[in-house]
Write a protein that holds these residues in place. Structure first.
Motif, short mmCIF file in Angstrom:
data_model
loop_
_atom_site.label_atom_id
_atom_site.label_comp_id
_atom_site.label_asym_id
_atom_site.label_seq_id
_atom_site.Cartn_x
_atom_site.Cartn_y
_atom_site.Cartn_z
N ALA A 43 0.83 -1.21 0.00
CA ALA A 43 0.00 0.00 0.00
C ALA A 43 0.86 1.25 0.00
O ALA A 43 0.56 2.23 -0.72
CB ALA A 43 -0.93 -0.01 1.22
N SER A 82 -9.75 7.08 7.24
CA SER A 82 -8.73 6.04 7.43
C SER A 82 -7.94 6.27 8.72
O SER A 82 -7.58 5.32 9.41
CB SER A 82 -7.78 5.99 6.23
OG SER A 82 -6.94 7.13 6.18
N VAL A 288 -4.94 0.37 4.44
CA VAL A 288 -5.70 1.49 3.85
C VAL A 288 -5.20 2.82 4.41
O VAL A 288 -5.03 3.80 3.66
CB VAL A 288 -7.21 1.31 4.12
CG1 VAL A 288 -7.97 2.57 3.70
CG2 VAL A 288 -7.75 0.11 3.35
#
Length: 437
Positions: A43, A82, A288
């Motif tokens: 990510a 997030s 995330v």
């Protein structure tokens, strides 16, 4: 006459293996965190690549998309959701794990808990002092003194997986425990030093759903349709109070019981909750958050050399690489020096040195503190992110060199720790240690 037996307490063993039950449980946790660490790395790399590509405008547009009801003041961007929402799950799991460790785990013995707790404290003080020393004369920069104080165990485990280091149980347990205590200290710093506008009424009202959540879990109520709304209400009121909403996750984790009832009935709610939510935390929440937090744009903002020479960037790098190492290693030596403790026979100070360097891999909590300290999207926030990324990579590279030197020894220890000649599911070395004690 026979000499009187020595009734003194046995010397404390630093970095001992611990009990088989604890080692087995932590092994399960680390396997989940290793997978989560790999997802975190992916990510972060995707975010960095996208934020510095010709399509970086789309990345920043996506981060700024607003979702949520305005009437409840929850019209937050995806990046804010997030950080405030998903990371609450991360801290909920951390709260569960910390309570289990100190109430029902090996660390319920204060003598065993002393080293990871003090090492975590030293591992926060060292980086903070170095960051302050580098930025002492830079106006406004000292707001980020806490940025390099965190240790990201998922990131560290991902690195261990990449370099194929077979850390023995004692070192893996110490690393995880240190990181968990570090998370608690980090969330305490956030609550105390990064709460600017405390609103008393929502803070007091928050205690109502939190208390109901605690009461129901102690009554062994596991119905998600009852507990999730109470957890959500706790989070929303914490968010409305001005205190960072992730602290609600820790409080909810602390509210869950970790032991059976006195009559032997019931179950360990914390273990069930942790098993259910840790994959969500490691596999969804943290990656995330990393995707939205790590995407700092370097190109198009002046010479890269000038960005790297910024005092905030340099302070974070020096604090993560040098401060963490000195803090964790120095504290461990002080504990050994001024107590009757001794290092486990199969380990050396070289091992502690390598693990101390590895503790310099700050990521999740460091990125969160950077946003709180300097403001999301500001120049100094970007400088702090660059420092976090480069400092963590430097710590990873140095730790890889140090730990790989001892990898053959670690492999031999792991074989001993996994040997089960009687095939009863418990490695022989733990049964031998139980007999010896």
């Amino acid at each position: 006459m026979h000499p009187a037996p020595d009734r003194r307490r046995p010397r404390l063993l630093l970095l001992g293996r611990g009990s088989w039950g604890e080692v087995s449980r932590i092994g399960d946790i680390l396997r989940t965190e290793t997978v989560g660490g790999a997802l975190l790395l992916v990510a972060a790399v995707v975010a960095l690549a996208w934020a510095n590509s010709p399509w970086r405008g789309a990345y920043h547009t996506l981060s700024a998309v607003t979702v949520g009801p305005h009437s409840l003041h929850l019209d937050l961007s995806l990046a804010q959701w997030s950080a405030d929402g998903l990371l609450a799950v991360f801290f909920f799991v951390a709260g569960l794990e910390l309570k289990r460790e100190f109430v029902a785990g090996d660390l319920r013995d204060p003598r065993r808990a002393m080293l990871p707790v003090l090492a975590a404290v030293g591992g926060m003080i060292g980086p903070a002092l170095i960051f302050v020393a580098v930025n002492a004369r830079v106006p406004g920069a000292l707001a980020g003194w806490a940025v390099p104080t965190a240790t990201d165990v998922a990131f560290a485990l991902a690195v261990l997986g990449v370099i194929s280091t077979h850390l023995p149980a004692a070192l893996r347990t110490f690393l995880l425990t240190l990181a968990i205590v570090d998370d608690l200290l980090g969330i305490t710093v956030i609550g105390v030093f990064y709460t600017d506008d405390l609103r008393i009424v929502p803070a007091v009202l928050m205690l109502v759903p939190l208390g109901l959540f605690a009461w129901l879990t102690h009554r062994q109520v596991r119905a998600w349709w009852v507990l999730l709304p109470l957890a959500g209400a706790t989070w929303m009121l914490m968010h409305a109070s001005g205190v960072h909403a992730t602290i609600a996750g820790v409080l909810l984790g602390f509210a869950v019981p970790v032991r059976r009832r006195a009559d032997g009935t019931g179950c360990e709610m914390a273990q069930q909750f942790e098993r259910r939510w840790r994959p969500v935390s490691a596999g969804v929440a943290v990656p995330v958050f990393a995707f939205f937090a790590a995407g700092v744009t370097v190109v198009g903002h002046g010479p890269i050399g000038a960005r790297l020479a910024n005092s905030v960037t340099l302070g974070v790098i020096a604090a993560l690489v040098l401060g963490k190492t000195v803090g964790v290693l120095g504290t461990t030596w002080v504990v050994q020096r001024f107590t009757r403790a001794r290092l486990a026979a199969e380990l050396s100070w070289w091992d502690v040195f390598g693990l101390s360097i590895l503790a310099g891999m700050g990521f999740t909590v460091s990125l969160l503190i950077g946003e709180l300290a300097f403001g999301v999207g500001t120049q100094r926030d970007a400088d702090a992110k660059i420092g976090i990324l480069l400092g963590s990579l430097a710590a990873a590279a140095l730790a890889a060199v140090v730990l790989r030197i001892r990898n053959a020894h670690y492999r031999r220890l792991r074989k001993i720790e996994e040997l089960d000649l009687d095939a009863d599911g418990i490695p022989d070395v733990y049964q031998q240690e139980d007999l010896a004690t």
